[in-house]
Design a protein around this motif. Sequence first.
Motif, PDB file in Angstrom:
ATOM      1  N   THR A 199       0.861  -1.340   0.183  1.00  0.00           N
ATOM      2  CA  THR A 199      -0.007   0.041   0.006  1.00  0.00           C
ATOM      3  C   THR A 199       0.930   1.301  -0.095  1.00  0.00           C
ATOM      4  O   THR A 199       0.482   2.148  -0.354  1.00  0.00           O
ATOM      5  CB  THR A 199      -1.026   0.034   0.942  1.00  0.00           C
ATOM      6  OG1 THR A 199      -0.203   0.111   2.412  1.00  0.00           O
ATOM      7  CG2 THR A 199      -1.732  -1.072   1.314  1.00  0.00           C
ATOM      8  N   HIS A 200       2.027   1.150   0.630  1.00  0.00           N
ATOM      9  CA  HIS A 200       2.965   2.250   0.527  1.00  0.00           C
ATOM     10  C   HIS A 200       3.704   2.553  -0.807  1.00  0.00           C
ATOM     11  O   HIS A 200       4.304   3.722  -1.020  1.00  0.00           O
ATOM     12  CB  HIS A 200       3.962   2.334   1.862  1.00  0.00           C
ATOM     13  CG  HIS A 200       3.471   2.082   3.070  1.00  0.00           C
ATOM     14  ND1 HIS A 200       3.992   1.439   4.219  1.00  0.00           N
ATOM     15  CD2 HIS A 200       2.217   2.463   3.560  1.00  0.00           C
ATOM     16  CE1 HIS A 200       3.111   1.664   5.121  1.00  0.00           C
ATOM     17  NE2 HIS A 200       2.185   2.396   4.760  1.00  0.00           N
ATOM     18  N   GLN A 239      -3.319  -3.131  -4.567  1.00  0.00           N
ATOM     19  CA  GLN A 239      -4.254  -1.890  -3.869  1.00  0.00           C
ATOM     20  C   GLN A 239      -5.395  -2.490  -3.373  1.00  0.00           C
ATOM     21  O   GLN A 239      -6.132  -2.344  -2.154  1.00  0.00           O
ATOM     22  CB  GLN A 239      -4.224  -0.675  -4.482  1.00  0.00           C
ATOM     23  CG  GLN A 239      -2.808  -0.064  -4.404  1.00  0.00           C
ATOM     24  CD  GLN A 239      -2.399   0.562  -3.293  1.00  0.00           C
ATOM     25  OE1 GLN A 239      -3.135   0.617  -2.267  1.00  0.00           O
ATOM     26  NE2 GLN A 239      -1.149   0.870  -2.951  1.00  0.00           N
ATOM     27  N   SER A 253      -3.590  -3.483   7.372  1.00  0.00           N
ATOM     28  CA  SER A 253      -3.408  -2.993   8.445  1.00  0.00           C
ATOM     29  C   SER A 253      -4.340  -3.388   9.613  1.00  0.00           C
ATOM     30  O   SER A 253      -4.172  -3.427  10.893  1.00  0.00           O
ATOM     31  CB  SER A 253      -3.509  -1.355   8.593  1.00  0.00           C
ATOM     32  OG  SER A 253      -4.553  -0.896   7.678  1.00  0.00           O
ATOM     33  N   THR A 289       8.312  10.706   4.434  1.00  0.00           N
ATOM     34  CA  THR A 289       8.055   9.422   3.687  1.00  0.00           C
ATOM     35  C   THR A 289       6.698   9.634   3.133  1.00  0.00           C
ATOM     36  O   THR A 289       6.491   8.697   2.110  1.00  0.00           O
ATOM     37  CB  THR A 289       8.242   8.185   4.952  1.00  0.00           C
ATOM     38  OG1 THR A 289       7.078   8.529   5.646  1.00  0.00           O
ATOM     39  CG2 THR A 289       9.396   8.170   5.401  1.00  0.00           C
ATOM     40  N   ILE A 325       4.084   8.368   4.507  1.00  0.00           N
ATOM     41  CA  ILE A 325       3.512   7.123   4.935  1.00  0.00           C
ATOM     42  C   ILE A 325       2.714   7.776   6.239  1.00  0.00           C
ATOM     43  O   ILE A 325       3.227   8.396   7.113  1.00  0.00           O
ATOM     44  CB  ILE A 325       4.448   5.898   5.434  1.00  0.00           C
ATOM     45  CG1 ILE A 325       5.008   5.702   4.138  1.00  0.00           C
ATOM     46  CG2 ILE A 325       3.744   4.854   6.066  1.00  0.00           C
ATOM     47  CD1 ILE A 325       6.055   4.803   4.378  1.00  0.00           C
ATOM     48  N   SER A 356       0.766  12.078  10.213  1.00  0.00           N
ATOM     49  CA  SER A 356       1.189  11.100  11.110  1.00  0.00           C
ATOM     50  C   SER A 356       1.471  11.847  12.643  1.00  0.00           C
ATOM     51  O   SER A 356       2.019  12.810  12.451  1.00  0.00           O
ATOM     52  CB  SER A 356       2.510  10.353  10.592  1.00  0.00           C
ATOM     53  OG  SER A 356       2.163   9.514   9.790  1.00  0.00           O
ATOM     54  N   TYR A 415       9.211  -3.057   9.835  1.00  0.00           N
ATOM     55  CA  TYR A 415       8.317  -1.970   9.418  1.00  0.00           C
ATOM     56  C   TYR A 415       9.149  -0.737   9.484  1.00  0.00           C
ATOM     57  O   TYR A 415       8.914  -0.035   8.674  1.00  0.00           O
ATOM     58  CB  TYR A 415       7.151  -2.132  10.278  1.00  0.00           C
ATOM     59  CG  TYR A 415       6.147  -0.763  10.057  1.00  0.00           C
ATOM     60  CD1 TYR A 415       5.352  -0.711   9.141  1.00  0.00           C
ATOM     61  CD2 TYR A 415       6.292   0.272  10.827  1.00  0.00           C
ATOM     62  CE1 TYR A 415       4.416   0.240   8.937  1.00  0.00           C
ATOM     63  CE2 TYR A 415       5.574   1.346  10.607  1.00  0.00           C
ATOM     64  CZ  TYR A 415       4.353   1.247   9.576  1.00  0.00           C
ATOM     65  OH  TYR A 415       3.705   2.520   9.564  1.00  0.00           O
ATOM     66  N   VAL A 439      10.001   1.807   6.472  1.00  0.00           N
ATOM     67  CA  VAL A 439       9.475   3.393   6.376  1.00  0.00           C
ATOM     68  C   VAL A 439      11.008   4.065   6.290  1.00  0.00           C
ATOM     69  O   VAL A 439      11.073   5.024   5.431  1.00  0.00           O
ATOM     70  CB  VAL A 439       9.025   3.795   7.858  1.00  0.00           C
ATOM     71  CG1 VAL A 439       8.812   5.259   7.982  1.00  0.00           C
ATOM     72  CG2 VAL A 439       7.746   2.985   7.964  1.00  0.00           C
ATOM     73  N   ARG A 450      11.820   4.314   2.861  1.00  0.00           N
ATOM     74  CA  ARG A 450      10.969   5.195   1.972  1.00  0.00           C
ATOM     75  C   ARG A 450      11.411   6.654   1.950  1.00  0.00           C
ATOM     76  O   ARG A 450      10.707   7.454   1.275  1.00  0.00           O
ATOM     77  CB  ARG A 450       9.597   5.065   2.437  1.00  0.00           C
ATOM     78  CG  ARG A 450       8.859   3.673   1.869  1.00  0.00           C
ATOM     79  CD  ARG A 450       8.910   3.392   0.612  1.00  0.00           C
ATOM     80  NE  ARG A 450       7.615   4.337  -0.246  1.00  0.00           N
ATOM     81  CZ  ARG A 450       7.508   4.680  -1.481  1.00  0.00           C
ATOM     82  NH1 ARG A 450       8.414   4.064  -2.269  1.00  0.00           N
ATOM     83  NH2 ARG A 450       6.659   5.407  -1.884  1.00  0.00           N
ATOM     84  N   GLU A 506      12.261   5.868  -4.636  1.00  0.00           N
ATOM     85  CA  GLU A 506      10.997   5.820  -4.219  1.00  0.00           C
ATOM     86  C   GLU A 506       9.954   5.895  -5.532  1.00  0.00           C
ATOM     87  O   GLU A 506       9.187   6.819  -6.147  1.00  0.00           O
ATOM     88  CB  GLU A 506      10.353   7.123  -3.370  1.00  0.00           C
ATOM     89  CG  GLU A 506      10.971   7.327  -1.944  1.00  0.00           C
ATOM     90  CD  GLU A 506      10.542   8.558  -1.456  1.00  0.00           C
ATOM     91  OE1 GLU A 506       9.293   8.665  -1.001  1.00  0.00           O
ATOM     92  OE2 GLU A 506      11.322   9.376  -0.858  1.00  0.00           O
TER      93      GLU A 506
END
Length: 383
Positions: free
Chosen positions: A29-30, A45, A53, A105, A107, A161, A319, A323, A326, A334
């Motif tokens: 998804t990222h 997607q 998540s 990022t 994200i 975030s 994870y 991140v 990214r 990217e």
Amino acid sequence: MPAASASESTRLVGVDVARCLALLGMIATHVVEARDVDGTLTSLQWLAGGRASALFAVLAGVSLALVTGRRTPVRGATRARASAAIAVRAGSVALVGLVLGQLETGIAIILTSYGVLFLLALPFLGLHARGLLLLAVGWAVTAPVLSHLVRPELPDRRFASPHLDQLAEPGRLVSELLLTGYYPAFGWLAYLLLGLGIGRLDLARASVQGLLAVVGLAVAVGSAVVSGIATRAAGFTEAELLDLAGGMFGQTPTDRWDWLLLVAPHSTTPFDLLQTAGSAAFVLGSCLLAVGWLAGLAPAAERVVAIVFGAGKMTLTLYTLHVVMRTEQVWPAEEPDTFVLHVLVVLWIGSGYAALRRRGPLEAAVGLVPDLIRRSRPRLARR
């Protein structure tokens, strides 16, 4: 300590496989493009958006059940120590999330909300499977309604975030973490309650695993079908639904009630929570069945699966690594076609650690104090 039975180790490997799939789904998804040139969602997607998540959150609840008595909830001083250990771990994970939120990022970092979910789950650790599963369904239905009523009175979300700078605005930070953010913990508690309930079941039994997969699939499909009928009856056009299928930003607008009929990634509506929770149950049940079947064919297969999907045992580390990868400063570039590189990196590292039977670096760090708390024993008072 006696060695784990074959069924117990198979159960744990199945949970790790599901956790690895959740990690890969989050990466997809990222990194992967959300839509094809014709405007439809790309396959990855569509498959992972919102579901990966949610699977993470459900598996967090399963993990809590596994460390708090499994089928029989811990009581008394043991529960107090377990709760203290979970609270410390929650704070550590949340802090890692705040640090990652500082990076550029694009994200929406889940870890800080993840830590908040651990804290929200503490009052429910003493419940058995039946009560937890019923509560999870009730929470999925009612929490979005309460959120819809409360959010108009809260400040608008300001950040994608949570990050360290927001500690200077604790009220807004709490508001975003609980209700207005990308992963609103108040509504998402339904996932953790579901995971706790699932973890209290006898997951070593194939019949339970199969029931988990069948019921999960039925709930996921049923929620999507009923939502589709209801949204069209409410006047949503096909073009609107196609646009919304790409996802929202944690919740729906509050200007009208029919928003709550949607199934859309990160909309936190009753139908969305039920659909993604059902998907998570289906994936977990399927992983448990698959690992059990392979272990029945050849005992060595279980160890092979544990190594291949070893990333599932160190998702916090991997994870975090994803991140960091990214950011513009860190390889690879990217670009959507770097998805395979991200997958290869996390699977390679995860397999290496699993082969060596080692914990991930961040897992070891955030688990140090909680492990000491769990192993501690109250001293007898001197007479």
